[in-house]
Design a protein around this motif. Structure first.
Motif, PDB file in Angstrom:
ATOM      1  N   ARG A  68      22.085 -79.105 -12.606  1.00  0.00           N
ATOM      2  CA  ARG A  68      23.392 -78.663 -12.088  1.00  0.00           C
ATOM      3  C   ARG A  68      23.731 -79.497 -10.869  1.00  0.00           C
ATOM      4  NH1 ARG A  68      22.905 -72.114 -12.591  1.00  0.00           N
ATOM      5  NH2 ARG A  68      23.091 -72.094 -14.853  1.00  0.00           N
ATOM      6  N   VAL A  69      24.963 -79.976 -10.850  1.00  0.00           N
ATOM      7  CA  VAL A  69      25.403 -80.864  -9.780  1.00  0.00           C
ATOM      8  C   VAL A  69      26.613 -80.238  -9.090  1.00  0.00           C
ATOM      9  CG1 VAL A  69      26.092 -83.217  -9.213  1.00  0.00           C
ATOM     10  CG2 VAL A  69      24.643 -82.804 -11.216  1.00  0.00           C
ATOM     11  N   TRP A  70      26.574 -80.179  -7.757  1.00  0.00           N
ATOM     12  CA  TRP A  70      27.653 -79.612  -6.955  1.00  0.00           C
ATOM     13  C   TRP A  70      28.221 -80.668  -6.013  1.00  0.00           C
ATOM     14  CZ3 TRP A  70      23.262 -76.817  -7.997  1.00  0.00           C
ATOM     15  CH2 TRP A  70      23.428 -75.515  -8.471  1.00  0.00           C
ATOM     16  N   GLY A  71      29.482 -80.519  -5.698  1.00  0.00           N
ATOM     17  CA  GLY A  71      30.088 -81.314  -4.635  1.00  0.00           C
ATOM     18  C   GLY A  71      30.660 -82.627  -5.097  1.00  0.00           C
ATOM     19  N   GLU A  72      30.315 -83.690  -4.365  1.00  0.00           N
ATOM     20  CA  GLU A  72      30.857 -85.019  -4.607  1.00  0.00           C
ATOM     21  C   GLU A  72      29.721 -85.971  -4.955  1.00  0.00           C
ATOM     22  OE1 GLU A  72      33.165 -86.186  -1.218  1.00  0.00           O
ATOM     23  OE2 GLU A  72      34.433 -84.415  -1.356  1.00  0.00           O
ATOM     24  N   LEU A  73      29.820 -86.576  -6.115  1.00  0.00           N
ATOM     25  CA  LEU A  73      28.805 -87.516  -6.584  1.00  0.00           C
ATOM     26  C   LEU A  73      29.417 -88.903  -6.564  1.00  0.00           C
ATOM     27  CD1 LEU A  73      26.186 -88.427  -7.858  1.00  0.00           C
ATOM     28  CD2 LEU A  73      26.927 -87.402 -10.019  1.00  0.00           C
ATOM     29  N   ASP A  74      29.044 -89.676  -5.552  1.00  0.00           N
ATOM     30  CA  ASP A  74      29.584 -91.021  -5.408  1.00  0.00           C
ATOM     31  C   ASP A  74      28.478 -91.970  -4.989  1.00  0.00           C
ATOM     32  OD1 ASP A  74      29.188 -90.465  -2.700  1.00  0.00           O
ATOM     33  OD2 ASP A  74      31.310 -90.202  -2.274  1.00  0.00           O
ATOM     34  N   ILE A  75      28.842 -93.183  -4.658  1.00  0.00           N
ATOM     35  CA  ILE A  75      27.855 -94.211  -4.339  1.00  0.00           C
ATOM     36  C   ILE A  75      26.977 -93.826  -3.150  1.00  0.00           C
ATOM     37  CG2 ILE A  75      29.374 -95.588  -2.862  1.00  0.00           C
ATOM     38  CD1 ILE A  75      27.717 -97.788  -4.983  1.00  0.00           C
ATOM     39  N   ALA A  76      27.504 -93.012  -2.231  1.00  0.00           N
ATOM     40  CA  ALA A  76      26.729 -92.608  -1.059  1.00  0.00           C
ATOM     41  C   ALA A  76      25.506 -91.769  -1.431  1.00  0.00           C
ATOM     42  CB  ALA A  76      27.616 -91.840  -0.077  1.00  0.00           C
ATOM     43  N   VAL A  77      25.563 -91.068  -2.557  1.00  0.00           N
ATOM     44  CA  VAL A  77      24.445 -90.214  -2.961  1.00  0.00           C
ATOM     45  C   VAL A  77      23.842 -90.633  -4.308  1.00  0.00           C
ATOM     46  CG1 VAL A  77      25.221 -88.223  -1.604  1.00  0.00           C
ATOM     47  CG2 VAL A  77      26.000 -88.479  -3.971  1.00  0.00           C
ATOM     48  N   MET A  86      33.468 -87.361  -8.901  1.00  0.00           N
ATOM     49  CA  MET A  86      32.406 -88.257  -9.351  1.00  0.00           C
ATOM     50  C   MET A  86      33.005 -89.631  -9.590  1.00  0.00           C
ATOM     51  SD  MET A  86      29.528 -87.990 -12.354  1.00  0.00           S
ATOM     52  CE  MET A  86      30.620 -87.839 -13.733  1.00  0.00           C
ATOM     53  N   ASP A  87      32.359 -90.654  -9.039  1.00  0.00           N
ATOM     54  CA  ASP A  87      32.818 -92.006  -9.315  1.00  0.00           C
ATOM     55  C   ASP A  87      31.908 -92.646 -10.362  1.00  0.00           C
ATOM     56  OD1 ASP A  87      30.529 -92.890  -7.993  1.00  0.00           O
ATOM     57  OD2 ASP A  87      31.597 -93.703  -6.260  1.00  0.00           O
ATOM     58  N   SER A  88      32.115 -93.914 -10.619  1.00  0.00           N
ATOM     59  CA  SER A  88      31.381 -94.591 -11.695  1.00  0.00           C
ATOM     60  C   SER A  88      29.882 -94.664 -11.439  1.00  0.00           C
ATOM     61  CB  SER A  88      31.946 -95.993 -11.918  1.00  0.00           C
ATOM     62  OG  SER A  88      31.803 -96.774 -10.743  1.00  0.00           O
ATOM     63  N   SER A  89      29.449 -94.587 -10.186  1.00  0.00           N
ATOM     64  CA  SER A  89      28.012 -94.632  -9.916  1.00  0.00           C
ATOM     65  C   SER A  89      27.310 -93.401 -10.493  1.00  0.00           C
ATOM     66  CB  SER A  89      27.740 -94.771  -8.417  1.00  0.00           C
ATOM     67  OG  SER A  89      28.269 -93.682  -7.704  1.00  0.00           O
ATOM     68  N   GLY A  90      27.943 -92.246 -10.452  1.00  0.00           N
ATOM     69  CA  GLY A  90      27.372 -91.038 -11.050  1.00  0.00           C
ATOM     70  C   GLY A  90      27.341 -91.132 -12.560  1.00  0.00           C
ATOM     71  N   VAL A  91      28.413 -91.675 -13.143  1.00  0.00           N
ATOM     72  CA  VAL A  91      28.465 -91.862 -14.595  1.00  0.00           C
ATOM     73  C   VAL A  91      27.354 -92.813 -15.025  1.00  0.00           C
ATOM     74  CG1 VAL A  91      29.856 -92.695 -16.534  1.00  0.00           C
ATOM     75  CG2 VAL A  91      30.943 -91.420 -14.678  1.00  0.00           C
ATOM     76  N   ARG A  92      27.135 -93.863 -14.239  1.00  0.00           N
ATOM     77  CA  ARG A  92      26.099 -94.849 -14.558  1.00  0.00           C
ATOM     78  C   ARG A  92      24.708 -94.207 -14.628  1.00  0.00           C
ATOM     79  NH1 ARG A  92      27.727 -98.768 -11.533  1.00  0.00           N
ATOM     80  NH2 ARG A  92      26.925 -97.859  -9.615  1.00  0.00           N
TER      81      ARG A  92
END
Length: 147
Positions: free
Chosen positions: A48-57, A86-92
């Motif tokens: 389970r993922v909460w919040g903002e998933l981007d390159i910083a994390v 979520m940006d492309s880093s999370g998708v990756r």
């Protein structure tokens, strides 16, 4: 620990003209924006993922996924229902897990917002040409797995 850039405060108005004075507040930890939990809900290992998933994390998220995969899960389910961004880093990271576990039904996603559904579709992660299976909710994924 990774640091997220500070937040911007809104412009300040003075008299009849608007003077823009953007100020950066102190740095905010990404932990305030991002969290992951892992639990076993047969047949899935649920992340389970909460919040903002981007390159910083991204590195932190990848570490969580790697730890889950070290347990050799039968199936891995990403619950993104509490994700605000979520940006492309999370998708990756999710695609890397999908590829490593055989690109079949072993990795699934649930709880995609309409915006993420569209992004996954446009990137070819889901859709008519195959790709990752998605479910509207964790409950629907669990029910489907038992039928």
């Amino acid at each position: 620990m990774l640091r997220r850039p500070g937040r911007l405060t809104p412009p300040l108005a003075t008299g009849t003209s608007l003077h823009v004075n953007w100020q950066v507040s102190p740095e905010v930890s990404p932990m305030e924006y991002f969290r992951v939990s892992t639990e076993y809900r047969p047949p899935f290992t649920v992340m389970r993922v909460w919040g903002e998933l981007d390159i910083a994390v991204e590195a932190e998220f990848r570490t969580h996924v790697e730890e889950a995969m070290e347990q050799q899960p039968e199936r891995l389910l990403f619950d993104l229902s509490e994700l605000r961004f979520m940006d492309s880093s999370g998708v990756r990271v999710i695609l890397d897990a999908y590829r490593r576990l055989g690109m079949g039904e072993r990795v699934v996603v649930c709880g995609l917002s309409p915006r993420l559904q569209r992004a996954f579709y446009l990137m070819g992660v889901t859709g008519r040409m195959g790709g990752m299976t998605t479910y509207p909710s964790l409950d629907s994924a669990l029910i489907s797995a038992h039928h």
